[in-house]
Design a protein around this motif. Structure first.
Motif: not given
Lengths: 110, 114
Positions: A35, A37, A40-43
């Motif tokens: 992943y 990331q 401030g974001e999702g993976p």
């Protein structure tokens, strides 16, 4: 909780360089996931691996499922500034449980 | 195809208040998860579900409850919020009956408890 050993912890590289990182475990996994990331974001899932020895590419990214099933590697070729972020691995243990790596923080110098 | 969505994106609670986080997925995944992510702690599993109507405790379940009444939705509840629950919460889903075990995450909910 359990976390996978991921190295390096962080790296600064010049734009255009290749990057390598890896994850190791004391347990055998059936699936390896990688992943990215951003703050401030999702993976975001980059690559999924399902077989020992499997080599899979996604654009400039290439990942490998180690033949011992206890490790995995991610390579990024010709890095660009937008590659900056945290990369982490995940191994699937059993049917539903995922164990996550400690993360590699990548910084790209233009 | 929106993938995994979460609402709300941000929330501030006072100690003792309650709230529910909503997660929805449109990939027909069987498994759904709630994680929390704290600096230096990585992703920790709170609760998970392996199918509609089923839930189970993860690594850090205390202070949280979940429900999965519909296959596509997974709700996380905080009955009486505490400052220790200040965190970023991620929902994820995986396992398509066709055989894929890829796990996808939502964008996260940033919760602050004062």
């Amino acid at each position: 909780g359990q976390q996978l050993n991921q190295s390096p912890q962080s790296m600064f590289i010049q734009e255009g360089e290749d990057v390598s990182m890896n994850c190791t475990s004391s347990s055998i996994f059936n699936t390896w996931l990688w992943y990215k990331q951003d703050p401030g974001e999702g993976p975001v899932l980059l690559i999924a691996l399902y077989k020992a020895g499997e080599l899979t590419s996604n654009g400039r990214l290439t990942a490998q499922f180690g033949i011992t099933r206890k490790d995995s590697f991610l390579n990024i070729s010709a890095s660009i500034p937008s590659d900056v972020g945290i990369y982490f691995c995940a191994g699937r243990s059993g049917t539903y449980k995922y164990i996550f790596g400690t993360g590699t923080r990548l910084k790209v110098l233009a | 195809n929106a993938g995994v969505t979460q609402t709300p994106k941000f929330r501030v609670l006072k100690t003792g208040q309650s709230m529910t986080l909503l997660c929805a997925q449109d990939m027909n995944h069987e498994y759904m998860y709630w994680y929390r992510q704290d600096p230096g702690m990585g992703l920790r599993l709170i609760h998970y579900s392996v199918g509609e109507g089923t839930t189970a405790k993860g690594e850090v379940p205390d202070g949280y409850n979940v429900s999965r009444l519909k296959k596509q939705n997974f709700l996380l509840g905080l009955e009486s919020a505490a400052p220790s629950q200040t965190s970023v919460y991620f929902c994820a889903s995986s396992y398509n009956p066709g055989g894929s075990y890829e796990q996808y995450f939502g964008p996260g909910t940033r919760l602050t408890v004062t």
